[in-house]
Design an enzyme around this catalytic site. Sequence first.
Site, PDB file in Angstrom:
ATOM      1  N   HIS A   1       0.837  -1.207   0.000  1.00 14.65           N
ATOM      2  CA  HIS A   1       0.000   0.000   0.000  1.00 14.65           C
ATOM      3  C   HIS A   1       0.875   1.262   0.000  1.00 14.65           C
ATOM      4  O   HIS A   1       0.554   2.246  -0.657  1.00 14.65           O
ATOM      5  CB  HIS A   1      -0.882   0.054   1.257  1.00 14.65           C
ATOM      6  CG  HIS A   1      -1.891  -1.045   1.350  1.00 14.65           C
ATOM      7  ND1 HIS A   1      -1.829  -2.016   2.314  1.00 14.65           N
ATOM      8  CD2 HIS A   1      -2.991  -1.304   0.606  1.00 14.65           C
ATOM      9  CE1 HIS A   1      -2.868  -2.834   2.163  1.00 14.65           C
ATOM     10  NE2 HIS A   1      -3.576  -2.431   1.134  1.00 14.65           N
TER      11      HIS A   1
ATOM     12  N   VAL B   1       4.765  -5.709  -4.216  1.00 10.64           N
ATOM     13  CA  VAL B   1       5.895  -5.693  -3.273  1.00 10.64           C
ATOM     14  C   VAL B   1       5.943  -7.069  -2.608  1.00 10.64           C
ATOM     15  O   VAL B   1       4.906  -7.604  -2.195  1.00 10.64           O
ATOM     16  CB  VAL B   1       5.732  -4.575  -2.217  1.00 10.64           C
ATOM     17  CG1 VAL B   1       6.891  -4.587  -1.229  1.00 10.64           C
ATOM     18  CG2 VAL B   1       5.642  -3.218  -2.900  1.00 10.64           C
TER      19      VAL B   1
ATOM     20  N   GLN C   1     -18.047  -6.752  -1.075  1.00 11.11           N
ATOM     21  CA  GLN C   1     -17.125  -7.620  -1.826  1.00 11.11           C
ATOM     22  C   GLN C   1     -16.757  -8.879  -1.048  1.00 11.11           C
ATOM     23  O   GLN C   1     -15.922  -9.661  -1.500  1.00 11.11           O
ATOM     24  CB  GLN C   1     -15.883  -6.844  -2.278  1.00 11.11           C
ATOM     25  CG  GLN C   1     -14.935  -6.417  -1.175  1.00 11.11           C
ATOM     26  CD  GLN C   1     -13.834  -5.510  -1.710  1.00 11.11           C
ATOM     27  OE1 GLN C   1     -14.043  -4.330  -1.979  1.00 11.11           O
ATOM     28  NE2 GLN C   1     -12.644  -6.063  -1.877  1.00 11.11           N
TER      29      GLN C   1
HETATM   30  O1  PAF Z   1      -7.835  -4.065  -3.219  1.00  6.82           O
HETATM   31  C1  PAF Z   1      -8.531  -3.637  -2.263  1.00  6.82           C
HETATM   32  O2  PAF Z   1      -8.037  -3.346  -1.178  1.00  6.82           O
HETATM   33  C2  PAF Z   1     -10.036  -3.483  -2.461  1.00  6.82           C
HETATM   34  O3  PAF Z   1     -10.541  -4.486  -3.271  1.00  6.82           O
HETATM   35  C3  PAF Z   1     -10.431  -2.092  -2.984  1.00  6.82           C
HETATM   36  C4  PAF Z   1      -9.874  -1.828  -4.371  1.00  6.82           C
HETATM   37  C5  PAF Z   1      -9.954  -1.017  -2.029  1.00  6.82           C
HETATM   38  C6  PAF Z   1     -11.954  -1.990  -3.076  1.00  6.82           C
HETATM   39  O4  PAF Z   1     -12.557  -2.189  -1.850  1.00  6.82           O
END
Ligand code: PAF
Length: 297
Positions: free
Chosen positions: A37, A176, A61
């Site tokens: 990140h 990474v 999701q």
């Molecule tokens: O990759 C992620 O962390 C998630 O799928 C995202 C893109 C933030 C959507 O919730």
Amino acid sequence: MRIVNTVSELRDAVRAWRSTGQSVALVPTMGNLHAGHLALVNEAKKKADRVVVSIFVNPTQFGVGEDFETYPRTEHEDRQQLKALGADLLFQPAVSEVYAADAKTVVSVAGLSEWYCGAFRPGHFDGVATVVCKLFNMVQPGVALFGLKDFQQLTVIRTMVRDLNIPVEIVGVETVREVSGLAMSSRNGYLTAEEKTIAAKLYQSLCDARDAVLAGQQSFQQIECRALLFLRESGFTPDYFSLCRASDLKKAGADDRELVLLAAARLGKTRLIDNVCFSRIPLSPPLSKEEAEGRGI
Ligand code: PAF
């Protein structure tokens, strides 16, 4: 770094930057930030004047029985890391701020979302596409950054942006990895110490398969089967291991050059995904008898 929880505060901040001609990048995340990140935030800083990071564990999701409730939430550490990195704004909304209780609209990138991870996590990519589309509408960034590790997710998002004419540039950032090769992921935290050593073999299986393709092995199916066997013997329960065209994730054919190997496998309670992208150099046509003689072969 400013921290806001509502869409109206977010829009006010972005509007103020825009009114002075500043460009805005968005890094969408679900928090529990790791080096992957942080690489996205660093890249975002090179691409725009202002960087917005969102932290939102998106319920739509996650499927039934998945880890929505237990997904690692490390708010304090995440804020410290983002501050130290120089992000400009953290958007951290509640679920009720993002989704109306009677929300009816879903964004679905059909014919892509059902494959690979989508086959094992039905509805997952609809949840991703919907929340990312909403985040784009809330922030209206000029550029948004996503990790290449989630290659299918990135392809779904690129396709959605193309199909819906969303005015944002999508940038994929290199995965990474730990020294062992294991791709950084928030879910690595679920692995025991012993599993973590085994987990690195997922990347190894991808590299071995890539090398076999590059060495000219003709049967892609055989390469995939060998990788699946290797993963099973190493202790994984593989979901899929597939050689695909990088552009649209269709199964790779003999003439395809830009390729990606996609894999997902479960190890104990953890589901791991990874991929390797590579280009195949076109094979030179065989020399004619005259050419071979001319070169003294
Ligand atoms: O990759 C992620 O962390 C998630 O799928 C995202 C893109 C933030 C959507 O919730």
